[in-house]
Write a protein that holds these residues in place. Structure first.
Motif, PDB file in Angstrom:
ATOM      1  N   LEU A 373       0.823  -1.206   0.000  1.00 32.38           N
ATOM      2  CA  LEU A 373       0.000   0.000   0.000  1.00 32.38           C
ATOM      3  C   LEU A 373       0.857   1.256   0.000  1.00 32.38           C
ATOM      4  N   ASP A 374       0.466   2.206  -0.858  1.00 30.06           N
ATOM      5  CA  ASP A 374       1.027   3.559  -0.849  1.00 30.06           C
ATOM      6  C   ASP A 374      -0.155   4.483  -0.605  1.00 30.06           C
ATOM      7  N   GLY A 375      -0.354   4.880   0.650  1.00 36.34           N
ATOM      8  CA  GLY A 375      -1.599   5.564   0.986  1.00 36.34           C
ATOM      9  C   GLY A 375      -2.745   4.584   0.850  1.00 36.34           C
ATOM     10  N   ASP A 376      -3.739   4.946   0.057  1.00 34.59           N
ATOM     11  CA  ASP A 376      -4.844   4.016  -0.181  1.00 34.59           C
ATOM     12  C   ASP A 376      -4.798   3.431  -1.585  1.00 34.59           C
ATOM     13  N   LEU A 377      -3.630   3.453  -2.201  1.00 32.51           N
ATOM     14  CA  LEU A 377      -3.455   2.856  -3.525  1.00 32.51           C
ATOM     15  C   LEU A 377      -2.605   1.599  -3.425  1.00 32.51           C
ATOM     16  N   ALA A 378      -2.951   0.593  -4.231  1.00 35.57           N
ATOM     17  CA  ALA A 378      -2.220  -0.667  -4.228  1.00 35.57           C
ATOM     18  C   ALA A 378      -1.089  -0.622  -5.253  1.00 35.57           C
ATOM     19  N   VAL A 379       0.106  -0.966  -4.781  1.00 31.43           N
ATOM     20  CA  VAL A 379       1.268  -1.028  -5.664  1.00 31.43           C
ATOM     21  C   VAL A 379       1.551  -2.495  -5.960  1.00 31.43           C
ATOM     22  N   ALA A 380       1.466  -2.874  -7.210  1.00 32.43           N
ATOM     23  CA  ALA A 380       1.681  -4.278  -7.577  1.00 32.43           C
ATOM     24  C   ALA A 380       3.122  -4.679  -7.297  1.00 32.43           C
ATOM     25  N   VAL A 381       3.296  -5.895  -6.783  1.00 33.35           N
ATOM     26  CA  VAL A 381       4.634  -6.440  -6.541  1.00 33.35           C
ATOM     27  C   VAL A 381       5.024  -7.264  -7.769  1.00 33.35           C
ATOM     28  N   ASP A 382       5.946  -6.732  -8.555  1.00 31.55           N
ATOM     29  CA  ASP A 382       6.303  -7.401  -9.812  1.00 31.55           C
ATOM     30  C   ASP A 382       6.895  -8.778  -9.583  1.00 31.55           C
ATOM     31  N   GLN A 406     -14.731  -2.812  -3.084  1.00 33.09           N
ATOM     32  CA  GLN A 406     -14.194  -3.164  -1.777  1.00 33.09           C
ATOM     33  C   GLN A 406     -12.669  -3.297  -1.747  1.00 33.09           C
ATOM     34  N   GLY A 407     -12.008  -3.110  -2.871  1.00 33.44           N
ATOM     35  CA  GLY A 407     -10.555  -3.279  -2.872  1.00 33.44           C
ATOM     36  C   GLY A 407      -9.832  -1.944  -2.890  1.00 33.44           C
ATOM     37  N   TYR A 408      -8.562  -1.986  -3.256  1.00 32.45           N
ATOM     38  CA  TYR A 408      -7.751  -0.773  -3.403  1.00 32.45           C
ATOM     39  C   TYR A 408      -7.553  -0.499  -4.890  1.00 32.45           C
ATOM     40  N   LEU A 409      -7.710   0.757  -5.287  1.00 36.77           N
ATOM     41  CA  LEU A 409      -7.430   1.112  -6.669  1.00 36.77           C
ATOM     42  C   LEU A 409      -5.926   1.003  -6.914  1.00 36.77           C
ATOM     43  N   PRO A 410      -5.548   0.690  -8.139  1.00 40.19           N
ATOM     44  CA  PRO A 410      -4.118   0.463  -8.413  1.00 40.19           C
ATOM     45  C   PRO A 410      -3.336   1.764  -8.562  1.00 40.19           C
ATOM     46  N   LYS A 411      -2.165   1.828  -7.951  1.00 35.83           N
ATOM     47  CA  LYS A 411      -1.270   2.966  -8.171  1.00 35.83           C
ATOM     48  C   LYS A 411      -0.593   2.785  -9.524  1.00 35.83           C
ATOM     49  N   GLN A 412      -0.565   3.834 -10.326  1.00 36.67           N
ATOM     50  CA  GLN A 412      -0.009   3.733 -11.667  1.00 36.67           C
ATOM     51  C   GLN A 412       1.510   3.871 -11.640  1.00 36.67           C
ATOM     52  N   PRO A 413       2.192   3.295 -12.638  1.00 33.65           N
ATOM     53  CA  PRO A 413       3.657   3.210 -12.594  1.00 33.65           C
ATOM     54  C   PRO A 413       4.374   4.560 -12.648  1.00 33.65           C
TER      55      PRO A 413
END
Length: 503
Positions: A373-382, A406-413
């Protein structure tokens, strides 16, 4: 005793304790079987981390049968005709087979039960109504974005020609004309066109670019209301005017010349290769295009894609083209869930599976493994295992999100991609205020169940024949008359009768 069984035993006690909160006693249930589609190459293994975590949240052992999405409808029909029917089935839509089974009593009608479960009592009642069959709710709908229509344009071409992003259908025509005639790529050759339109796999009202343009012109969305009566969009004057607009685009060469045969699987290619400059589709395609351009041109990929939302029609009004807001539902067959107590036990499990905790699991996976998590955004683990990444995509098919995502929106690259993603979400929210919903979405007429596919084909074929110049305007209106006499008038009468009974 296995860990799952211990969890299940706890669930039985929990279900019994919560009965007063959910309006009735729940049965003793230790395992819930589910049939669901998977959209990746391989189905999830039964012992993956997501499955284990989901069982802990659900409070029972989950026996999930994963079926390839490509054969899911066939498997659904085979399963319903057999003896091995699960407690819960993902049903992908109100196809005639499901409608017949539901109306014959094969599935539980859930209207009176869902309000008893806080995570299943929807905050999107209009979507639940649209997912119903004549107002009867035969499943927990799987919520999707309510607004996805977008216009995606070559940003560099707009800048080269000094053009603004279109706001109206007239603007769109002018941009398409300029992209075709004014050498937007500056190579000195007459080798570009405006709109890229593929051969559409669905019939009338299947969210094709044609359907979207027709909604923008004020024709409604599949159905609309005229003088107090619900009528198909294609019986309106606005629909005919919209098809004239589409024909004009084709006649003037502003659309790819192979629009009638062009494979939709290759829809991105003319945009990426600099042949066409405009795509009318869902907004997520813009993200796909940016990712592909980033691979080929990482230093300047941000220069090629622009996006806007729905366009104002000739009447100066924004008639936005929404989705149905759902993609199928989780239905509960009566064959294996025989009593009301058993039904409440299954609903308790589904309620747990739509909790905030489950939502993050189903939509994002395992925190620290597939995302951080970065704030309320999900950062994908490559570096996450590919099998687990694929499993997230499969388990998301079980998410309903009927009380909101109900999930976290994705953080963009990158900062640019985040800016474009935020812009897309803002457009979606704004356009949703002008959404033209299908007022007949909840209603299923008997005649349409038996003849709908053939009836829809009459109009879809006539539309493309008219646009291609194979028939004239009289031929198009003759096709509408044929639709009426072939069963369409009965469909209209039945839909209006159902509407009067449910309003």
């Amino acid at each position: 005793m296995s860990a799952a069984a211990l969890i299940a035993t706890s669930a039985v006690v929990l279900a019994g304790c919560s009965a007063s909160d959910t309006g009735g006693e729940a049965a003793d249930l230790t395992t819930v079987s589910i049939m669901a589609p998977y959209l990746v190459t391989n189905a999830p293994s039964g012992d993956n981390e997501i499955h284990t975590a989901l069982e802990e949240i659900a409070g029972v052992t989950l026996d999930i049968t994963w079926v390839p999405n490509s054969s899911y409808l066939d498997k659904t029909n085979i399963t319903l005709a057999g003896d091995d029917i699960p407690h819960v089935m993902v049903v992908q839509g109100k196809d005639p087979g499901f409608v017949r089974n539901a109306q014959a009593g094969a599935f539980w009608e859930l209207s009176e039960y869902l309000p008893d479960y806080p995570n299943l009592a929807t905050t999107l009642p209009e979507v639940q109504k649209a997912a119903s069959i004549n107002g009867e709710v035969y499943g927990v709908f799987r919520a999707r974005d309510g607004m996805r229509a977008a216009v995606i344009l070559r940003k560099d071409w707009l800048q080269n020609l000094g053009l603004e992003v279109p706001k109206t259908t007239d603007d769109l025509y002018e941009v398409a004309k300029a992209f075709t005639q004014n050498d937007p790529d500056g190579n000195g050759a007459d080798d570009t066109y405006g709109l890229i339109i593929p051969k559409w796999p669905g019939a009338i009202g299947s969210n094709s670019p044609y359907d979207v343009i027709e909604t923008w012109h004020g024709a409604g969305n599949r159905w609309t209301e005229r003088d107090g009566e619900l009528v198909p969009s294609f019986t309106t004057d606005e629909w005919l005017e919209a098809v004239d607009y589409e024909k004009r685009l084709v006649d003037e060469g502003l659309v790819n010349p192979d629009y009638a045969t062009f494979d939709s699987a290759n829809w991105n290619e003319p945009f990426l290769n600099g042949k066409g400059g405009i795509i009318i589709d869902v907004h997520s395609r813009a993200g796909v295009l940016m990712s592909l351009l980033k691979e080929s041109d990482p230093d300047s990929f941000q220069n090629y894609v622009e996006i806007t939302g729905n366009l104002e029609g000739p009447d100066g009004v924004l008639h936005a083209h929404p989705t149905t807001g759902y993609s199928g539902f989780l239905a509960i067959p009566k064959t294996n869930v025989r009593t009301e107590a058993e039904l409440r036990a299954v609903l308790e499990v589904l309620n747990n599976m739509n909790s905030t905790e489950a939502g993050a699991l189903l939509n994002n996976g395992i925190e620290g493994t597939t995302y951080t998590l970065d704030g309320d955004l999900a950062v994908a683990v490559d570096s996450a295992p590919q099998a687990l990444k694929d499993a997230v995509l499969s388990y998301s098919q079980l998410g309903t999100n009927v009380t909101g995502f109900q999930g976290y929106l994705p953080k963009q690259p990158t900062e640019y991609e985040q800016e474009m993603y935020d812009k897309r979400k803002a457009i979606e929210e704004s356009d949703l205020e002008s959404a033209e919903y299908d007022p007949a979405a909840a209603f299923v007429s008997k005649t349409y169940v038996s003849k709908g596919a053939q009836l829809d084909t009459i109009i879809a074929d006539a539309r493309i024949q008219y646009i291609a110049g194979q028939i004239d305007r009289d031929g198009l209106t003759d096709a509408i008359a044929l639709w009426r006499s072939s069963g369409g008038d009965a469909v209209i009468a039945e839909i209006n009768e159902l509407a009067s009974q449910n309003n």
